[in-house]
Design a protein around this motif. Structure first.
Motif, short mmCIF file in Angstrom:
data_model
loop_
_atom_site.label_atom_id
_atom_site.label_comp_id
_atom_site.label_asym_id
_atom_site.label_seq_id
_atom_site.Cartn_x
_atom_site.Cartn_y
_atom_site.Cartn_z
N SER A 1 76.16 -34.95 9.73
CA SER A 1 77.78 -35.09 9.80
C SER A 1 77.98 -36.42 9.16
CB SER A 1 78.23 -35.24 11.43
OG SER A 1 78.21 -34.16 12.03
N CYS A 2 79.16 -36.15 8.31
CA CYS A 2 79.84 -37.10 7.40
C CYS A 2 81.27 -37.27 7.82
CB CYS A 2 79.59 -36.98 6.02
SG CYS A 2 80.05 -38.12 4.94
N PHE A 3 81.91 -38.30 8.20
CA PHE A 3 83.34 -38.66 8.47
C PHE A 3 83.91 -39.62 7.64
CE2 PHE A 3 81.96 -36.71 12.24
CZ PHE A 3 81.03 -37.13 12.89
N ALA A 4 85.08 -39.08 7.18
CA ALA A 4 86.14 -40.14 6.51
C ALA A 4 87.19 -40.41 7.55
CB ALA A 4 86.79 -39.08 5.34
N VAL A 5 86.98 -41.71 7.84
CA VAL A 5 87.94 -42.21 8.80
C VAL A 5 88.71 -43.39 8.43
CG1 VAL A 5 87.38 -41.22 10.91
CG2 VAL A 5 86.40 -43.33 10.40
N GLY A 6 88.08 -44.15 7.11
CA GLY A 6 88.56 -45.24 6.49
C GLY A 6 87.49 -46.25 7.20
N ARG A 7 88.01 -47.35 7.69
CA ARG A 7 87.01 -48.46 8.22
C ARG A 7 86.58 -47.84 9.37
NH1 ARG A 7 89.63 -53.78 10.75
NH2 ARG A 7 87.53 -54.73 11.57
N VAL A 8 85.53 -48.38 9.74
CA VAL A 8 84.39 -47.95 10.86
C VAL A 8 84.47 -49.33 11.51
CG1 VAL A 8 82.53 -47.27 11.89
CG2 VAL A 8 83.18 -45.98 9.94
N TYR A 9 85.14 -49.44 12.50
CA TYR A 9 85.33 -50.62 13.08
C TYR A 9 84.17 -51.38 13.55
CZ TYR A 9 90.30 -49.64 13.34
OH TYR A 9 91.44 -49.48 12.88
N HIS A 10 82.92 -50.55 13.90
CA HIS A 10 81.81 -51.22 14.55
C HIS A 10 80.87 -50.25 14.46
CE1 HIS A 10 78.76 -53.19 17.07
NE2 HIS A 10 79.54 -54.01 17.73
#
Lengths: 906, 404
Positions: free
Chosen positions: A770-779
């Motif tokens: 899976s690949c996710f585009a959510v911008g910044r990944v917080y942690h």
């Protein structure tokens, strides 16, 4: 009779004949590290060692402990911790942590056996799976658990280094110190048990509980029926009794003769749809409860069908006209069908539970929740009190997944009982109650048609859904599909219909409406791709102009699994491998009214917010956000959450935890840091102070933050998250829990590789990418853990989980985990999670939530993989063995290679 | 000490035979039914009976197993594994490790039905003193394939199936021997799954002498990898000499009211070479039997036919189809999870340029101290980390007092 618990003698006195060890440990000995999960010996959360052998204490008779030594998780609280515990911390082998003590006990026993037999060596995945077969993690922490056990056995944690890992409270979870609501014990606490309807539809007269209350040990009874005194499902709460213990309470309930006047019941969807009159709910839709987490406007009711407001269509009339004509048009390619999903039970391992205590002036409540602030307001309202008279606490929640997003009957009953009796009362669902009314994702039937006639995009799409949310509305599958529709420019018509049945009310479950809609939509697109002879990823990419989505597809195309994909016709033999793709989409949600407070004092840094920890690492997000600003380790920050008296914090629903809380935490930390620098100049006379990692540099040298915290006056800042600038945002209030939805579109692409055993019908997931585009990944490490968990829940939805009701009586049949199958560690595929950035700069904090996005496309990817493997397209979730065999075109005759080489000699 | 009227802990078989109440051995079935309120009343706890948890071997090399022996012991005893491989595999393939460590052989043979109606407090079916079967007209996809009784749920005992396949004898009250068929009957009685009367206790299981050269396999058809009640389960014992099968015992469970030996399948195997074709032909006979159900559970019959392969391949062995190189790889890490948390920016260069032009400058976020050793941040495009910090646009932050 005497036993030894953690080395101390314990006399078994006054125990019941059928009492089990878990009650002895938790209720009599106060050792609450061992957890009660299912009570059927399936989930393993209650595992203890009896003379070194792991056993499930929920089935272990107390008398069988006589003369034997029992060891619980409390025995593993030494300074160093066991290598297994340190490995669990380091590899993040947990989320909510409720199952963790059981896993640690089992893994420690496995470690000791493995070392004795193999020395320092890594065990195979199969050996670990065999050892942990008696444990379930509903959050889906199996990836970390495999790594932890393997690395511990391989000697990576023998050295006695201090435990370290991404989750700041992990040490409390691996030692059983983390206290969940179900572990709270108040002086004089009574046990409250709910009286539940045995009929699916009935009116109830006055309930005479005199015989129950007269029983020794019973303190009182409250009636909980609504004003119309009508029950609409088996299990609906009629009242509650409070007694000295659960056994007495159950005996008391059995003495109550409830005056039912049964009414005709409509338990099955088919019967509900066929009925002309309203048989389930006659009062119109305004009073219908909602199974959705959004505020859904009520709509028209006709018979047992409720028609909510349909939004999300775009040029829907045109779409329907084109589809009507498509059957005649020879140039058009049409993919259509009906897809169905099953009801999926949340079944968090910590059940719904509330402890409430009223002393005449102040109401003190501990409750297992994922919406602390909202629930505190609702409890005050339910109790008829001012908000200031109510204190609500929730330090740890043992899983929620959407079932604990507001006040439920456990809290109502506990509050009513304590206010009537002025004694603390605990109300706790057992596993059958949790399955019955604890919540489930509604089953959906979706009729989808999608049509292409040579243009760049499909010329029409229509989806009509029927949702079975029980005696509730809330099926908004089409609306959600429309709101999060990733393929622009396609005329589309969405229509949702709620089918009201005499079943318990559905509740939002991770990606509510999104998962079932995606199951149907992404399969229909896959079908269209097959008919067009096009690559399903290239086809979607062609329809999608959003740059970050196109980038997701590019990344998917590069994966070896996709490049090596062969068509169904090329498959042969008994075991067939297939790969499928699905796109996922979700919204960007947050609480604009999220506040975070950062303060300093002689003891150091503190961050606080009235939010909760359900396993999504809110503590770690807060700690890291603040620690990063000061250049300190996260453990140097003291985190205070779980107390509704703190500044208002966000719910962990709608994927909004991280997206709400990180930005204000960083901003508040910056404010405090700025203030401290200012004071360093004015109070300490430092010249040109500037912040560096770990402290402050000035012209005269360097001072550590710890020193400054001690010397300078306390500083504090509270920051509100607010809304994203320049992002169109829709804001609404749901029970005073304001939620904002921003128009940026997190996206996902999932590839699934499966192996189908065409003789047994078994679908084995091999890989999920899976690949996710959510911008910044917080942690990132914690985000990955959460994605793994969502993927595992998606696999459960696709392959295993099915809530079953007896249509004749409306009774629940899958009352425990024997019959309701959660995904288990032995079936774990190889999971790869990638994060692809994306343009989310306008979002405060820089990134959107991914708790639900990470689940949305997984089931459809699995179904499309099954199609690729066999040429048969699954239409119903879960994809059970029986359905596969029924669907396969023919069962292949065995080939010579099917039977493994000649039977091996003894 | 304990509630005397409710619990009797017996120390002799005679006491057990005379005591009134429901028998509790390991408790794994009993306590589950208690907690779910489908069992109540006095309890006769037999777990202290002496001499019933041993495995003894006689001069013929035959094993005698006490009925209080745990399933873990049976699964792991090396001599039992050698002499009766199918039995050990069956014992090790059921339930979970924790339950196997607690469950007894006797309890496993005599456990109550797992029908979801029979285990539900609201349904008083034949098995709980009622006069009907709810599954027959209700949800019976886990029901029998062979309809021979008013009750339609299959027998739950894996060990029963295995012992039928091993033609074991059971001893009642230390005095009387019965065959497994006599213990279970034909299943026509819908009120119970065995034929012991009140006062009768299973004390010992006697296995015949081991068959020289026997190979055996147990297989359970389930959706997940393990720890699931069987859809169908089977055990096969074979001897092969000079390339033909000379001995065969085939038993199947979870398809009928009692575990069954498939004697016609056995007969079809004798004298045949163990090839794919002959095994399939023999297995196809599995569904021949009295009164097959024409219900969805007929599917189960096809399961039986399909996996009756007398192979020693355990369900936990190498999964076919998995590339060999993965398993032969580096033993130091678990092959599997590949952490490719890519932080690379997938926006096109053109878009980045356009974005910068529009914004004037690329805004960052205030995390300024990087360098954490374990993991990297994901950053929006174009941001860099500059030591010394960057002043956030704090002037635009509105700090509000939290609501009262």
């Amino acid at each position: 009779m005497e036993t030894h618990i953690n080395g101390r003698p314990y006399v078994l006195d006054g125990v019941r004949g059928d009492e089990t060890a878990v009650e002895l440990l938790r209720d009599r000995s106060g050792l609450t590290g061992t957890k009660l999960g299912c009570g059927a010996g399936v989930c393993g959360a209650c595992t203890v060692h009896v003379e070194g052998t792991p056993m499930v204490s929920c089935l272990l008779p107390v008398q069988h402990l006589d003369g034997r030594a029992v060891t619980t998780i409390e025995a593993y609280r030494g300074n160093d911790l066991h290598p297994v515990q340190r490995a669990f911390i380091a590899r993040d082998a947990m989320q909510c942590g409720y199952c963790t003590p059981g896993y640690v006990m089992e893994s420690i026993a496995f470690f000791e056996r493995w070392r004795a037999e193999h020395g320092v060596a890594a065990p195979s995945r199969e050996a670990i799976a065999d050892a942990l077969a008696g444990h379930l993690c509903r959050c889906g922490s199996y990836v970390g658990i495999y790594e932890a056990v393997s690395d511990a056995c391989a000697g990576r944690f023998d050295g006695g280094e201090p435990p370290a890992g991404p989750r700041v409270e992990a040490a409390d979870k691996v030692t059983g110190r983390a206290q969940y609501t179900v572990d709270v014990r108040l002086e004089g606490m009574l046990e409250g048990v709910l009286l539940r309807s045995r009929h699916p539809h009935a009116t109830i007269g006055t309930i005479d509980a005199a015989a129950a209350v007269a029983l020794p040990g019973v303190a009182g009874f409250v009636d909980l029926l609504p004003a119309d005194r009508t029950v609409r499902y088996v299990g609906q709460e009629l009242g509650a009794v409070a007694a000295a213990d659960r056994a007495t309470a159950l005996r008391a309930l059995s003495l109550i003769d409830v005056p039912y006047s049964p009414l005709p019941a409509t338990a099955s969807v088919a019967a509900a749809r066929a009925a002309r009159q309203s048989t389930v709910f006659k009062h119109g839709s305004l009073r219908l409860p909602s199974s959705s987490e959004y505020v859904t406007p009520p709509g028209r009711v006709r018979g047992n069908l409720h028609f909510p407001l349909s939004v999300g269509s775009r040029r829907g009339g045109r779409a329907r006209r084109m589809l009507a004509r498509a059957k005649d048009a020879t140039s058009a390619v049409l993919a259509e069908g009906t897809w169905r999903t099953a009801a999926q039970i949340h079944s968090a391992l910590e059940p719904h539970v509330t402890v409430a205590s009223w002393d005449g002036r102040e109401l003190c409540v501990h409750t297992s929740t994922q919406s602390l602030h909202l629930v505190a307001n609702q409890i005050a309202a339910a109790a008829g009190l001012e908000r200031g008279q109510v204190k609500v606490y929730c330090q740890y929640t043992g899983g929620a997944f959407g079932a604990k997003g507001r006040i439920w009957e456990d809290a109502v009953a506990a509050v009513r009982l304590t206010m009537a009796l002025k004694v603390p009362v605990r109300v706790r669902f057992d596993r059958p109650e949790e399955h019955l009314t604890g919540g489930y994702r509604p089953a959906v039937e979706a009729q989808v048609a999608i049509m292409a006639d040579g243009g760049k995009r499909p010329s029409a799409l229509s989806m009509t859904t029927y949702a079975d949310s029980g005696a509730a509305r809330g099926g908004w599958t089409g609306v959600i599909a429309g709101l999060d529709f990733p393929y622009a420019g396609i005329p589309r018509h969405f229509r949702d219909i709620d089918v009201l049945t005499n079943n318990a009310q559905g509740k939002p479950f991770r990606g509510p409406n999104g998962v079932p809609g995606n199951w149907a939509l992404e399969a229909a697109i896959d079908e269209l791709a097959a008919k067009l002879g096009r690559d399903p990823i290239l086809l979607r990419q062609q329809w999608n102009e959003s740059p970050h989505r196109r980038a997701l597809y590019e990344q998917a195309l590069r994966q070896a699994a996709w490049r090596e994909r062969t068509p169904p016709e090329a498959k042969h033999g008994r075991f067939r491998r297939g790969v499928g793709v699905a796109a996922g989409s979700w919204g960007h949600n947050f609480n604009a009214d999220t506040f975070v407070q950062v303060s300093t004092g002689p003891a150091g840094l503190t961050v606080s917010s009235a939010t909760q920890e359900i396993g999504t690492a809110m503590r770690s997000l807060l700690a890291e956000a603040v620690a990063g600003v000061f250049g300190l380790p996260a453990l140097a920050v003291s985190v205070q959450i779980g107390d509704a008296q703190l500044v208002r914090g966000p719910s962990n629903t709608a994927s909004r935890g991280a997206a709400s809380v990180v930005y204000p935490a960083e901003q508040a930390a910056l404010k405090v840091r700025t203030e401290l620098l200012r004071q360093a100049t004015s109070a300490l006379g430092l010249r040109a102070p500037r912040a560096v990692p770990g402290g402050v540099e000035h012209d005269g040298g360097r001072l550590a933050w710890a020193e400054l915290f001690r010397q300078l006056p306390a500083a504090s800042a509270v920051v509100r998250r607010g809304r994203d600038k320049r992002v169109p945002t829709l804001r609404f209030r749901l029970d005073n829990d304001g939620m904002s939805i921003g128009r940026v579109h997190p996206g996902a692409v999932t590839l699934a590789v499966v192996e189908v055993d065409t003789r047994l019908g078994r679908v084995k997931p091999l890989e999920v990418w899976s690949c996710f585009a959510v911008g910044r990944v917080y942690h990132p490490p914690l985000a990955r853990s959460q994605c793994y968990g969502a993927i595992i829940q998606g696999l459960g939805f696709a392959l295993n989980e099915e809530r079953r009701v007896d249509p004749a009586s409306g009774q629940l049949l899958t009352i425990n985990l024997n019959d309701y199958h959660l995904p288990a560690i032995g079936s774990l595929p190889d999971i790869t999670v990638e994060f692809a950035g994306g343009d989310f700069e306008q979002v405060r904090g820089g990134g959107a939530g991914l708790a639900e996005l990470s689940m949305i496309g997984v089931p459809a990817a699995v179904a499309n993989a099954v199609y690729n493997a066999t040429g048969w397209r699954p239409r119903e979730a879960p994809i059970t063995l029986a359905r596969v065999l029924a669907g396969l075109p023919e069962i292949p005759a065995p080939a010579a290679g099917d039977i493994a080489e000649a039977v091996s000699p003894r | 000490m304990t509630n005397a009227p409710e619990l009797t802990q017996v120390t002799t078989v005679e006491q057990a035979a005379q005591a009134k109440g429901e028998i509790r051995a390991g408790g794994t079935d009993f306590q589950d039914r208690r907690r779910h309120q489908v069992s109540s009343g006095p309890i006769v706890d037999i777990h202290r009976l002496p001499g019933l948890s041993a495995i003894d071997w006689d001069e013929r090399g035959a094993a005698r197993i006490g009925t209080l022996t745990t399933l873990t012991t049976i699964a792991s005893d090396p001599r039992l594994r050698d002499a009766y491989p199918g039995l050990a595999q069956a014992a090790g393939g059921l339930a979970t490790p924790q339950i196997r460590a607690m469950a007894t052989l006797g309890g496993s043979l005599l456990q109550r039905s797992r029908c979801w109606y029979a285990r539900h407090p609201e349904f008083r079916c034949y098995q709980r003193g009622g006069d009907r079967c709810f599954a027959r007209d209700g949800e019976h996809e886990h029901g029998v394939v062979f309809d021979t009784s008013p009750c339609v749920h299959p027998h739950p005992s894996t060990m029963g199936m295995a012992l039928i396949g091993y033609e074991a004898l059971v001893e009642v009250n230390g005095a009387q021997w019965r065959t497994m068929e006599q213990l279970y009957g034909d299943g026509s009685d819908p009120t119970r799954d065995h034929r012991l009367e009140e006062g009768e206790l299973l004390t010992t299981v006697q296995l015949p002498p081991p068959v020289a050269g026997e190979r055996a396999a147990y297989f359970r058809a389930i959706q997940r990898r393990e720890a699931e009640w069987a859809i169908v389960e089977a055990m096969t014992r074979l001897c092969v000499q000079d390339g033909v099968i000379t001995f065969a015992r085939v038993t199947v469970g979870a398809v009928a009211r009692v575990p069954r030996r498939l004697k016609h399948v056995e007969a079809a195997l004798i004298g045949q070479p163990p090839t794919a074709v002959t095994l399939e032909q023999a297995a196809a006979l599995a569904t021949a039997g009295p009164a097959p159900c024409h219900t969805p559970s007929t599917r189960c019959a096809s399961f039986a036919a399909r996996f009756l392969r007398p192979s020693s391949e355990r369900r936990s062995a190498v999964h076919p189809g998995r590339p060999v190189d993965r398993l032969a790889g580096d033993q130091q890490r678990i092959p599997g999870v590949r952490e490719l948390a890519c932080q690379r920016d997938l926006l096109s260069a053109a878009h980045r340029r356009r974005h910068k032009e529009r914004c004037g400058r690329v805004r960052g976020h205030p995390r300024v101290f990087s360098g954490k050793p374990d993991w990297k941040h994901s950053r929006p495009s174009g941001t860099t980390s500059r030591p010394g910090g960057r002043t956030p646009r704090s002037s635009s932050n509105r700090t509000r007092r939290p609501p009262a």
